[in-house]
Motif scaffolding. Sequence first.
Motif, PDB file in Angstrom:
ATOM      1  N   MET A  19      28.549 -18.461   0.967  1.00  0.00           N
ATOM      2  CA  MET A  19      28.636 -17.245   0.150  1.00  0.00           C
ATOM      3  C   MET A  19      27.254 -16.801  -0.320  1.00  0.00           C
ATOM      4  O   MET A  19      26.960 -15.602  -0.367  1.00  0.00           O
ATOM      5  CB  MET A  19      29.580 -17.469  -1.032  1.00  0.00           C
ATOM      6  N   SER A  20      26.384 -17.745  -0.634  1.00  0.00           N
ATOM      7  CA  SER A  20      25.012 -17.395  -1.020  1.00  0.00           C
ATOM      8  C   SER A  20      24.264 -16.765   0.145  1.00  0.00           C
ATOM      9  O   SER A  20      23.501 -15.815  -0.043  1.00  0.00           O
ATOM     10  CB  SER A  20      24.260 -18.633  -1.500  1.00  0.00           C
ATOM     11  N   SER A  21      24.494 -17.280   1.337  1.00  0.00           N
ATOM     12  CA  SER A  21      23.868 -16.702   2.518  1.00  0.00           C
ATOM     13  C   SER A  21      24.379 -15.283   2.746  1.00  0.00           C
ATOM     14  O   SER A  21      23.607 -14.367   3.057  1.00  0.00           O
ATOM     15  CB  SER A  21      24.134 -17.573   3.742  1.00  0.00           C
ATOM     16  N   LEU A  22      25.673 -15.071   2.586  1.00  0.00           N
ATOM     17  CA  LEU A  22      26.230 -13.720   2.702  1.00  0.00           C
ATOM     18  C   LEU A  22      25.627 -12.802   1.642  1.00  0.00           C
ATOM     19  O   LEU A  22      25.332 -11.635   1.917  1.00  0.00           O
ATOM     20  CB  LEU A  22      27.756 -13.752   2.576  1.00  0.00           C
ATOM     21  N   ALA A  23      25.420 -13.330   0.434  1.00  0.00           N
ATOM     22  CA  ALA A  23      24.797 -12.537  -0.625  1.00  0.00           C
ATOM     23  C   ALA A  23      23.373 -12.136  -0.239  1.00  0.00           C
ATOM     24  O   ALA A  23      22.948 -11.004  -0.493  1.00  0.00           O
ATOM     25  CB  ALA A  23      24.795 -13.310  -1.948  1.00  0.00           C
ATOM     26  N   SER A  24      22.642 -13.036   0.407  1.00  0.00           N
ATOM     27  CA  SER A  24      21.288 -12.708   0.865  1.00  0.00           C
ATOM     28  C   SER A  24      21.327 -11.596   1.912  1.00  0.00           C
ATOM     29  O   SER A  24      20.532 -10.651   1.854  1.00  0.00           O
ATOM     30  CB  SER A  24      20.601 -13.937   1.467  1.00  0.00           C
ATOM     31  N   HIS A  25      22.253 -11.704   2.850  1.00  0.00           N
ATOM     32  CA  HIS A  25      22.381 -10.661   3.873  1.00  0.00           C
ATOM     33  C   HIS A  25      22.780  -9.331   3.225  1.00  0.00           C
ATOM     34  O   HIS A  25      22.309  -8.271   3.634  1.00  0.00           O
ATOM     35  CB  HIS A  25      23.411 -11.065   4.935  1.00  0.00           C
ATOM     36  N   PHE A  26      23.626  -9.384   2.210  1.00  0.00           N
ATOM     37  CA  PHE A  26      24.041  -8.174   1.496  1.00  0.00           C
ATOM     38  C   PHE A  26      22.862  -7.543   0.760  1.00  0.00           C
ATOM     39  O   PHE A  26      22.627  -6.341   0.853  1.00  0.00           O
ATOM     40  CB  PHE A  26      25.171  -8.524   0.517  1.00  0.00           C
ATOM     41  N   THR A  27      22.088  -8.370   0.045  1.00  0.00           N
ATOM     42  CA  THR A  27      20.962  -7.820  -0.722  1.00  0.00           C
ATOM     43  C   THR A  27      19.885  -7.253   0.187  1.00  0.00           C
ATOM     44  O   THR A  27      19.126  -6.387  -0.226  1.00  0.00           O
ATOM     45  CB  THR A  27      20.326  -8.870  -1.657  1.00  0.00           C
ATOM     46  N   GLU A  28      19.837  -7.733   1.423  1.00  0.00           N
ATOM     47  CA  GLU A  28      18.850  -7.209   2.370  1.00  0.00           C
ATOM     48  C   GLU A  28      19.396  -6.032   3.160  1.00  0.00           C
ATOM     49  O   GLU A  28      18.702  -5.484   4.023  1.00  0.00           O
ATOM     50  CB  GLU A  28      18.384  -8.334   3.300  1.00  0.00           C
ATOM     51  N   SER A 146      -0.238  12.324   1.334  1.00  0.00           N
ATOM     52  CA  SER A 146       1.189  12.324   1.701  1.00  0.00           C
ATOM     53  C   SER A 146       1.657  10.905   2.049  1.00  0.00           C
ATOM     54  O   SER A 146       2.792  10.536   1.740  1.00  0.00           O
ATOM     55  CB  SER A 146       1.463  13.283   2.856  1.00  0.00           C
ATOM     56  N   ASP A 147       0.768  10.117   2.678  1.00  0.00           N
ATOM     57  CA  ASP A 147       1.114   8.714   2.941  1.00  0.00           C
ATOM     58  C   ASP A 147       1.315   7.960   1.631  1.00  0.00           C
ATOM     59  O   ASP A 147       2.234   7.146   1.511  1.00  0.00           O
ATOM     60  CB  ASP A 147       0.010   8.019   3.751  1.00  0.00           C
ATOM     61  N   GLU A 148       0.448   8.225   0.678  1.00  0.00           N
ATOM     62  CA  GLU A 148       0.557   7.545  -0.614  1.00  0.00           C
ATOM     63  C   GLU A 148       1.855   7.916  -1.313  1.00  0.00           C
ATOM     64  O   GLU A 148       2.544   7.054  -1.866  1.00  0.00           O
ATOM     65  CB  GLU A 148      -0.643   7.883  -1.504  1.00  0.00           C
ATOM     66  N   LYS A 149       2.220   9.189  -1.238  1.00  0.00           N
ATOM     67  CA  LYS A 149       3.477   9.635  -1.847  1.00  0.00           C
ATOM     68  C   LYS A 149       4.654   8.972  -1.136  1.00  0.00           C
ATOM     69  O   LYS A 149       5.577   8.465  -1.780  1.00  0.00           O
ATOM     70  CB  LYS A 149       3.591  11.157  -1.755  1.00  0.00           C
ATOM     71  N   THR A 150       4.623   8.947   0.194  1.00  0.00           N
ATOM     72  CA  THR A 150       5.688   8.306   0.967  1.00  0.00           C
ATOM     73  C   THR A 150       5.777   6.819   0.640  1.00  0.00           C
ATOM     74  O   THR A 150       6.869   6.271   0.471  1.00  0.00           O
ATOM     75  CB  THR A 150       5.445   8.494   2.480  1.00  0.00           C
ATOM     76  N   TYR A 151       4.622   6.158   0.559  1.00  0.00           N
ATOM     77  CA  TYR A 151       4.583   4.722   0.248  1.00  0.00           C
ATOM     78  C   TYR A 151       5.216   4.443  -1.116  1.00  0.00           C
ATOM     79  O   TYR A 151       6.030   3.534  -1.260  1.00  0.00           O
ATOM     80  CB  TYR A 151       3.143   4.219   0.288  1.00  0.00           C
ATOM     81  N   LYS A 152       4.861   5.239  -2.107  1.00  0.00           N
ATOM     82  CA  LYS A 152       5.420   5.036  -3.452  1.00  0.00           C
ATOM     83  C   LYS A 152       6.924   5.280  -3.469  1.00  0.00           C
ATOM     84  O   LYS A 152       7.678   4.528  -4.091  1.00  0.00           O
ATOM     85  CB  LYS A 152       4.718   5.950  -4.453  1.00  0.00           C
ATOM     86  N   GLU A 153       7.371   6.331  -2.775  1.00  0.00           N
ATOM     87  CA  GLU A 153       8.810   6.616  -2.714  1.00  0.00           C
ATOM     88  C   GLU A 153       9.557   5.516  -1.969  1.00  0.00           C
ATOM     89  O   GLU A 153      10.631   5.091  -2.388  1.00  0.00           O
ATOM     90  CB  GLU A 153       9.054   7.968  -2.032  1.00  0.00           C
ATOM     91  N   LEU A 154       8.985   5.053  -0.878  1.00  0.00           N
ATOM     92  CA  LEU A 154       9.588   3.978  -0.095  1.00  0.00           C
ATOM     93  C   LEU A 154       9.699   2.706  -0.925  1.00  0.00           C
ATOM     94  O   LEU A 154      10.742   2.046  -0.959  1.00  0.00           O
ATOM     95  CB  LEU A 154       8.758   3.730   1.168  1.00  0.00           C
ATOM     96  N   GLU A 160      14.860  -0.240  -5.919  1.00  0.00           N
ATOM     97  CA  GLU A 160      16.129   0.162  -6.528  1.00  0.00           C
ATOM     98  C   GLU A 160      17.318  -0.354  -5.717  1.00  0.00           C
ATOM     99  O   GLU A 160      18.276  -0.879  -6.279  1.00  0.00           O
ATOM    100  CB  GLU A 160      16.205   1.685  -6.666  1.00  0.00           C
ATOM    101  N   ALA A 161      17.258  -0.196  -4.405  1.00  0.00           N
ATOM    102  CA  ALA A 161      18.363  -0.647  -3.553  1.00  0.00           C
ATOM    103  C   ALA A 161      18.531  -2.160  -3.651  1.00  0.00           C
ATOM    104  O   ALA A 161      19.651  -2.667  -3.746  1.00  0.00           O
ATOM    105  CB  ALA A 161      18.114  -0.229  -2.104  1.00  0.00           C
ATOM    106  N   ARG A 162      17.434  -2.876  -3.639  1.00  0.00           N
ATOM    107  CA  ARG A 162      17.498  -4.334  -3.741  1.00  0.00           C
ATOM    108  C   ARG A 162      18.060  -4.760  -5.098  1.00  0.00           C
ATOM    109  O   ARG A 162      18.879  -5.672  -5.189  1.00  0.00           O
ATOM    110  CB  ARG A 162      16.129  -4.946  -3.518  1.00  0.00           C
ATOM    111  N   LYS A 163      17.651  -4.064  -6.148  1.00  0.00           N
ATOM    112  CA  LYS A 163      18.146  -4.377  -7.492  1.00  0.00           C
ATOM    113  C   LYS A 163      19.660  -4.189  -7.573  1.00  0.00           C
ATOM    114  O   LYS A 163      20.376  -5.058  -8.073  1.00  0.00           O
ATOM    115  CB  LYS A 163      17.447  -3.477  -8.513  1.00  0.00           C
ATOM    116  N   VAL A 164      20.148  -3.083  -7.042  1.00  0.00           N
ATOM    117  CA  VAL A 164      21.585  -2.811  -7.050  1.00  0.00           C
ATOM    118  C   VAL A 164      22.337  -3.863  -6.239  1.00  0.00           C
ATOM    119  O   VAL A 164      23.375  -4.377  -6.676  1.00  0.00           O
ATOM    120  CB  VAL A 164      21.872  -1.388  -6.506  1.00  0.00           C
TER     121      VAL A 164
END
Length: 179
Positions: A19-28, A146-154, A160-164
């Motif tokens: 289940m922990s391994s599945l959680a890792s795959h989910f968080t990624e 524009s690369d810097e803006k993209t990098y910051k947004e990425l 955020e996605a990883r936190k959720v």
Amino acid sequence: MVHMDDHLRISDNERLTAMSSLASHFTEGRLDTVEFDERTLAASQAKTRGDLRPLFADLPGQLEGALTGTGSTGPAPREPELDAELEQVRARGARVETWDGIIGSVTLAAFLILMFAVNVSWAWVVWPLMGVVVMIPRLINHFSDSDEKTYKELKKAEEEARKVRLQRATKRLKELEEG
């Protein structure tokens, strides 16, 4: 890779590891919420290694990696063109970010040394010089605004996605442990 006997019964510890391994795959991002819920429920009810095997068949490392902790935890595959472009922006951004930290640290150290150790009244000049020097890594790495803006947004989107996903994975594991 050593093949595990699918008829062997599994322990509670092996279920939790799976289940922990599945959680890792989910968080990624390899599993969506529905898949994660279904697979962790099935893992919590598994009796044998054969019951667990289908839960990991389409994941890097598969069951053996999940139970031994050697499964891949790299990023999920994406479209090659997009992946290559994002990786280039990410790599250049990380290099520039590292150099910004080094330049900022050296500038602060130089200011403090000049101001307090050497007692130079014009120590403030290091700050405008830093503004010029931070441009060098950007020029060398062809890192545009524009690369810097993209990098910051990425970076923000990934955090955020990883936190959720981490919050969701933690909540689901607690539910399964209590249930």
